[in-house]
Design an enzyme around this catalytic site. Structure first.
Site, PDB file in Angstrom:
ATOM      1  N   ARG A  87       0.926  -1.190   0.044  1.00 54.02           N
ATOM      2  CA  ARG A  87       0.158   0.041  -0.069  1.00 54.02           C
ATOM      3  C   ARG A  87       0.888   1.130  -0.132  1.00 54.02           C
ATOM      4  O   ARG A  87       0.435   2.207   0.579  1.00 54.02           O
ATOM      5  CB  ARG A  87      -0.886   0.097   1.134  1.00 54.02           C
ATOM      6  CG  ARG A  87      -1.777  -1.230   1.556  1.00 54.02           C
ATOM      7  CD  ARG A  87      -2.831  -1.579   0.249  1.00 54.02           C
ATOM      8  NE  ARG A  87      -3.917  -0.581   0.217  1.00 54.02           N
ATOM      9  CZ  ARG A  87      -5.024  -0.956   0.802  1.00 54.02           C
ATOM     10  NH1 ARG A  87      -5.288  -2.052   1.389  1.00 54.02           N
ATOM     11  NH2 ARG A  87      -6.063   0.061   0.630  1.00 54.02           N
ATOM     12  N   ARG A 140      -2.890   6.821   1.491  1.00 53.63           N
ATOM     13  CA  ARG A 140      -2.991   8.071   2.205  1.00 53.63           C
ATOM     14  C   ARG A 140      -2.035   8.657   2.926  1.00 53.63           C
ATOM     15  O   ARG A 140      -2.202   9.866   3.685  1.00 53.63           O
ATOM     16  CB  ARG A 140      -4.432   7.827   2.909  1.00 53.63           C
ATOM     17  CG  ARG A 140      -5.791   7.630   2.112  1.00 53.63           C
ATOM     18  CD  ARG A 140      -6.930   7.088   2.858  1.00 53.63           C
ATOM     19  NE  ARG A 140      -6.436   5.595   3.045  1.00 53.63           N
ATOM     20  CZ  ARG A 140      -7.226   4.875   3.993  1.00 53.63           C
ATOM     21  NH1 ARG A 140      -8.331   5.368   4.331  1.00 53.63           N
ATOM     22  NH2 ARG A 140      -7.062   3.695   4.068  1.00 53.63           N
ATOM     23  N   ARG A 190      -6.552  13.198  -4.014  1.00 53.13           N
ATOM     24  CA  ARG A 190      -7.669  12.588  -3.405  1.00 53.13           C
ATOM     25  C   ARG A 190      -8.714  13.791  -3.210  1.00 53.13           C
ATOM     26  O   ARG A 190     -10.004  13.636  -2.948  1.00 53.13           O
ATOM     27  CB  ARG A 190      -7.505  11.591  -2.369  1.00 53.13           C
ATOM     28  CG  ARG A 190      -7.387  10.271  -2.583  1.00 53.13           C
ATOM     29  CD  ARG A 190      -8.301   9.614  -3.171  1.00 53.13           C
ATOM     30  NE  ARG A 190      -9.359   9.137  -1.893  1.00 53.13           N
ATOM     31  CZ  ARG A 190     -10.611   9.846  -1.691  1.00 53.13           C
ATOM     32  NH1 ARG A 190     -11.248  10.776  -2.408  1.00 53.13           N
ATOM     33  NH2 ARG A 190     -11.240   9.142  -0.834  1.00 53.13           N
ATOM     34  N   ASP A 205      -7.480  -1.230  -7.191  1.00 52.24           N
ATOM     35  CA  ASP A 205      -8.022  -1.948  -5.886  1.00 52.24           C
ATOM     36  C   ASP A 205      -8.159  -3.495  -6.003  1.00 52.24           C
ATOM     37  O   ASP A 205      -8.919  -3.658  -7.433  1.00 52.24           O
ATOM     38  CB  ASP A 205      -9.095  -1.232  -5.175  1.00 52.24           C
ATOM     39  CG  ASP A 205      -9.392  -1.828  -3.839  1.00 52.24           C
ATOM     40  OD1 ASP A 205      -8.745  -1.368  -2.993  1.00 52.24           O
ATOM     41  OD2 ASP A 205     -10.371  -2.590  -3.800  1.00 52.24           O
ATOM     42  N   TYR A 213     -15.368 -10.314   0.295  1.00 50.56           N
ATOM     43  CA  TYR A 213     -16.233  -9.094   0.143  1.00 50.56           C
ATOM     44  C   TYR A 213     -17.453  -9.269  -0.806  1.00 50.56           C
ATOM     45  O   TYR A 213     -18.361  -8.387  -0.146  1.00 50.56           O
ATOM     46  CB  TYR A 213     -15.133  -8.187  -0.559  1.00 50.56           C
ATOM     47  CG  TYR A 213     -13.872  -7.331   0.332  1.00 50.56           C
ATOM     48  CD1 TYR A 213     -14.457  -6.613   1.239  1.00 50.56           C
ATOM     49  CD2 TYR A 213     -12.750  -7.942   0.244  1.00 50.56           C
ATOM     50  CE1 TYR A 213     -13.279  -6.025   2.285  1.00 50.56           C
ATOM     51  CE2 TYR A 213     -11.675  -7.340   0.927  1.00 50.56           C
ATOM     52  CZ  TYR A 213     -11.977  -6.374   1.951  1.00 50.56           C
ATOM     53  OH  TYR A 213     -11.205  -5.986   2.819  1.00 50.56           O
TER      54      TYR A 213
HETATM   55  O1  CP3 Z   1       0.368   0.794  -3.147  1.00 47.69           O
HETATM   56  C1  CP3 Z   1      -0.686  -0.080  -3.296  1.00 47.69           C
HETATM   57  O2  CP3 Z   1      -0.502  -1.106  -2.626  1.00 47.69           O
HETATM   58  C2  CP3 Z   1      -1.501  -0.023  -4.611  1.00 47.69           C
HETATM   59  C3  CP3 Z   1      -3.020   0.127  -4.243  1.00 47.69           C
HETATM   60  C4  CP3 Z   1      -4.003  -1.001  -3.336  1.00 47.69           C
HETATM   61  C5  CP3 Z   1      -4.928  -0.130  -2.975  1.00 47.69           C
HETATM   62  N1  CP3 Z   1      -5.730  -1.373  -2.477  1.00 47.69           N
HETATM   63  C6  CP3 Z   1      -5.463   1.180  -2.981  1.00 47.69           C
HETATM   64  C7  CP3 Z   1      -6.637   1.894  -2.048  1.00 47.69           C
HETATM   65  C8  CP3 Z   1      -3.945  -2.215  -3.095  1.00 47.69           C
HETATM   66  C9  CP3 Z   1      -2.579  -3.208  -3.470  1.00 47.69           C
HETATM   67  C10 CP3 Z   1      -5.043  -2.614  -2.661  1.00 47.69           C
HETATM   68  C11 CP3 Z   1      -5.434  -3.773  -2.171  1.00 47.69           C
HETATM   69  C12 CP3 Z   1      -6.491  -4.232  -1.447  1.00 47.69           C
HETATM   70  N2  CP3 Z   1      -7.646  -3.453  -1.208  1.00 47.69           N
HETATM   71  C13 CP3 Z   1      -6.374  -5.027  -0.386  1.00 47.69           C
HETATM   72  C14 CP3 Z   1      -5.264  -6.059  -0.273  1.00 47.69           C
HETATM   73  C15 CP3 Z   1      -4.166  -5.586   0.715  1.00 47.69           C
HETATM   74  C16 CP3 Z   1      -4.611  -5.547   2.033  1.00 47.69           C
HETATM   75  O3  CP3 Z   1      -4.759  -4.447   2.456  1.00 47.69           O
HETATM   76  O4  CP3 Z   1      -5.095  -6.484   2.872  1.00 47.69           O
HETATM   77  C17 CP3 Z   1      -7.769  -5.346   0.405  1.00 47.69           C
HETATM   78  C18 CP3 Z   1      -8.219  -6.143   1.313  1.00 47.69           C
HETATM   79  C19 CP3 Z   1      -8.544  -4.029  -0.233  1.00 47.69           C
HETATM   80  C20 CP3 Z   1      -9.911  -3.745  -0.009  1.00 47.69           C
HETATM   81  C21 CP3 Z   1      -9.961  -1.964   0.346  1.00 47.69           C
HETATM   82  N3  CP3 Z   1      -9.906  -1.332  -0.517  1.00 47.69           N
HETATM   83  C22 CP3 Z   1      -9.931  -1.597   1.749  1.00 47.69           C
HETATM   84  C23 CP3 Z   1     -10.237  -2.511   3.029  1.00 47.69           C
HETATM   85  C24 CP3 Z   1     -10.110  -0.419   1.634  1.00 47.69           C
HETATM   86  C25 CP3 Z   1     -10.189   0.823   2.693  1.00 47.69           C
HETATM   87  C26 CP3 Z   1      -9.252   0.947   3.720  1.00 47.69           C
HETATM   88  C27 CP3 Z   1      -7.761   0.827   3.417  1.00 47.69           C
HETATM   89  O5  CP3 Z   1      -7.071  -0.092   3.486  1.00 47.69           O
HETATM   90  O6  CP3 Z   1      -7.509   1.901   2.562  1.00 47.69           O
HETATM   91  C28 CP3 Z   1      -9.855   0.101   0.253  1.00 47.69           C
HETATM   92  C29 CP3 Z   1      -9.856   1.222  -0.400  1.00 47.69           C
HETATM   93  C30 CP3 Z   1      -8.682   1.648  -0.932  1.00 47.69           C
HETATM   94  N4  CP3 Z   1      -7.776   0.810  -1.719  1.00 47.69           N
HETATM   95  C31 CP3 Z   1      -7.650   2.718  -0.774  1.00 47.69           C
HETATM   96  C32 CP3 Z   1      -6.546   2.709  -1.331  1.00 47.69           C
HETATM   97  C33 CP3 Z   1      -5.534   3.921  -1.615  1.00 47.69           C
HETATM   98  C34 CP3 Z   1      -8.349   4.053   0.127  1.00 47.69           C
HETATM   99  C35 CP3 Z   1      -9.218   4.848  -0.681  1.00 47.69           C
HETATM  100  C36 CP3 Z   1      -9.271   6.397  -0.489  1.00 47.69           C
HETATM  101  O7  CP3 Z   1      -8.227   7.030  -0.805  1.00 47.69           O
HETATM  102  O8  CP3 Z   1     -10.174   6.718   0.404  1.00 47.69           O
END
Ligand code: CP3
Length: 352
Positions: free
Chosen positions: A38, A42, A51, A87, A162
Site C-alpha cells: 500500500r 493516504r 484525493r 484495488d 467481500y
Molecule cells: O500501493 C498499493 O499497494 C496499490 C494500491 C492498492 C489499494 N488497494 C488502493 C486503495 C492495493 C494493492 C489494494 C489492495 C487491497 N484492497 C487489499 C489487499 C491488501 C490488504 O490491505 O490486505 C484489500 C483487502 C483491499 C480492500 C480495500 N480497499 C479496503 C479494505 C479499503 C479501505 C481501507 C484501506 O485499507 O485503505 C480500500 C480502499 C482503498 N484501496 C484505498 C486505497 C488507496 C483508500 C481509498 C481512499 O483514498 O479513500
C-alpha cells in the site's frame, strides 16, 4: 518535491538487473530490495492532495491519474518496485458488481444465492478494465530508475469474503457461514473468481506488469480444513493458469502462519509473510524453493529512528543470507504513518 534525499545511489535497473526481480527468482542481489505494501496511498501528502480533488474510483479509472499515483512513492523513496494503483475490487466492478468505496468496498447486493453466482459473467480485461491495462503501459513508460512494476489481484477467497459479506469486517461471518451452509455454491463462486483473476493477471502481464501478486488478506480466518477445501484449490487454479505469463508470482497470505506448510507446494515464486511469524520459521517451513517477502509490523514505523532500525535489522537477520528475501511490511502501511519513517526504513535496508 521529494522531502527526503536518499543516501543510496540511484542506479537505473532493468528487468535483467532489478534486485527485486532477482530476489523473486532467489538469485543473489547487489542490495536487499524493498517496497511497501500500500505504498501508494493516504500516508503520502501528494496522494491526499490529489484525493481532495478526485474520488478514489475516478483515480483508479483514469490512467493518467492512476499512473501518477503509482509512481508517487518511487519519486519520494528509492523503492525497488512499483505496484499498480488500483484495488482488488476494481475487476469485479468491471464484471458488473455494483459497489462503492467508503473507504473500504461496499457491495450493494452481497452474493448469497446460486442464481447470483451464475449471473456473474466472465471477465474480459480488454473490454471490462481497459483503464487498468492503459495505466500499466503509462507507468512502464514513465517509471523512475527503470523500477519493475508489480501487477496484482485479490486472491479468490479474499474477493469471496467481500462479495458475500458485502463490506469490510473483522470476522467475515456471512462469508464463512456460506462455506458451511452452501459448500457447492461457495466452490462455484470461488472457481469463477479464480478464472476471472487468472484472465485479469494474464492481461496485466501482457500489458507490461513484470511480477504479479495475489493478495490473500482474509484466508487466515479459515481453519486448515476449510483453507484446503476452498481457498487453496481456487488460488491453485489461478496460479496454474499464470504459468505461461512468464513473470514471478507472489502470494501474500495474511495471518497464515499455521497454513504455511500447505503452501510449500503452491507453485508461486514468492510467499508474502505477515509479522506474526518469524521469517526464519517461514523459510524453514516453505523450503528452499520459495523466496519470502515481508515482514515488519506496520506499527514499527512509529518507533523512534534507532528502534525502527533495530526492528528492521531483526527482520533482515531472520530472513538470513540465503538469496530470496524482499523486504516489506507484514501488511499494508497505515494511513497515519510519517513518510520520513518510510524514507529512513528504505535507506536502512539498502545500506544494511
Ligand atoms: O500501493 C498499493 O499497494 C496499490 C494500491 C492498492 C489499494 N488497494 C488502493 C486503495 C492495493 C494493492 C489494494 C489492495 C487491497 N484492497 C487489499 C489487499 C491488501 C490488504 O490491505 O490486505 C484489500 C483487502 C483491499 C480492500 C480495500 N480497499 C479496503 C479494505 C479499503 C479501505 C481501507 C484501506 O485499507 O485503505 C480500500 C480502499 C482503498 N484501496 C484505498 C486505497 C488507496 C483508500 C481509498 C481512499 O483514498 O479513500
Amino acid at each position: 518535491m521529494a522531502a527526503h534525499v536518499s543516501a543510496s545511489a540511484a542506479k537505473p535497473s532493468t528487468a535483467a538487473t532489478s534486485a527485486f526481480l532477482a530476489a523473486c527468482r532467489r538469485e543473489p542481489v547487489p542490495h536487499r530490495p524493498v517496497w511497501i505494501m500500500r505504498q501508494a496511498g493516504r500516508y503520502l501528502p501528494e496522494y491526499r492532495a490529489l484525493r481532495a480533488k478526485v474520488d478514489f474510483e475516478t483515480l483508479t479509472r483514469t490512467p493518467e491519474l492512476a499512473a501518477e499515483v503509482t509512481v508517487q512513492p518511487l519519486k519520494r523513496f528509492e523503492l525497488d518496485a512499483a505496484i499498480l494503483f488500483s484495488d482488488i475490487m476494481t475487476p469485479l466492478q468491471g464484471m458488473g458488481v455494483d459497489l462503492t468505496f467508503n473507504p473500504g468496498p461496499i457491495v450493494r447486493e452481497p452474493i448469497r444465492s446460486i442464481a447470483q453466482i451464475e449471473a456473474l459473467p466472465a471477465l474480459e480485461p480488454k473490454r471490462d478494465v481497459p483503464f487498468v491495462l492503459e495505466t500499466i503501459r503509462l507507468v512502464r513508460a514513465s517509471i523512475p530508475r527503470g523500477a519493475p512494476l508489480i501487477g496484482f489481484a485479490g486472491a479468490p477467497f479474499t474477493l469471496f469474503c467481500y462479495l458475500v459479506c458485502g463490506r469490510p469486517s473483522k470476522e467475515f461471518a456471512p462469508a464463512r457461514t456460506f462455506l458451511f451452509a452452501q459448500p457447492e455454491a461457495a466452490e462455484a463462486l470461488l472457481m469463477r473468481l479464480a478464472d476471472a483473476m487468472a484472465a485479469y493477471l494474464a492481461a496485466q502481464a501482457a500489458a507490461g506488469a513484470q511480477a504479479l501478486m495475489l493478495f490473500e488478506s482474509w484466508a487466515g480466518l479459515l481453519g486448515p480444513r476449510e483453507y484446503q477445501r476452498f481457498a487453496l484449490p481456487a488460488v491453485r487454479r489461478t496460479v496454474a493458469a499464470l504459468k505461461a505469463a512468464g513473470v514471478p508470482l507472489i502470494y501474500y497470505l495474511n495471518q497464515g502462519s499455521a497454513l504455511l506448510p500447505t503452501l510449500a507446494s503452491l507453485e508461486v515464486d514468492v510467499v508474502g509473510i505477515d509479522w506474526r511469524c518469524s521469517l526464519s520459521d517461514a523459510r524453514r517451513v516453505l523450503g528452499p524453493g520459495k523466496a519470502v517477502q515481508g515482514n515488519l509490523d506496520p506499527a514499527a514505523l512509529f518507533a523512534p529512528p534507532a528502534e525502527l532500525e533495530r526492528q528492521a535489522a531483526a527482520v533482515i537477520a531472520e530472513a538470513g543470507t540465503t538469496p530470496g528475501h524482499i523486504f516489506n511490511l507484514g501488511h499494508g502501511i497505515w494511513p497515519d504513518t510519517d513518510p520520513e519513517s518510510v524514507a529512513r526504513l528504505v535507506d536502512f535496508v539498502h545500506e544494511h
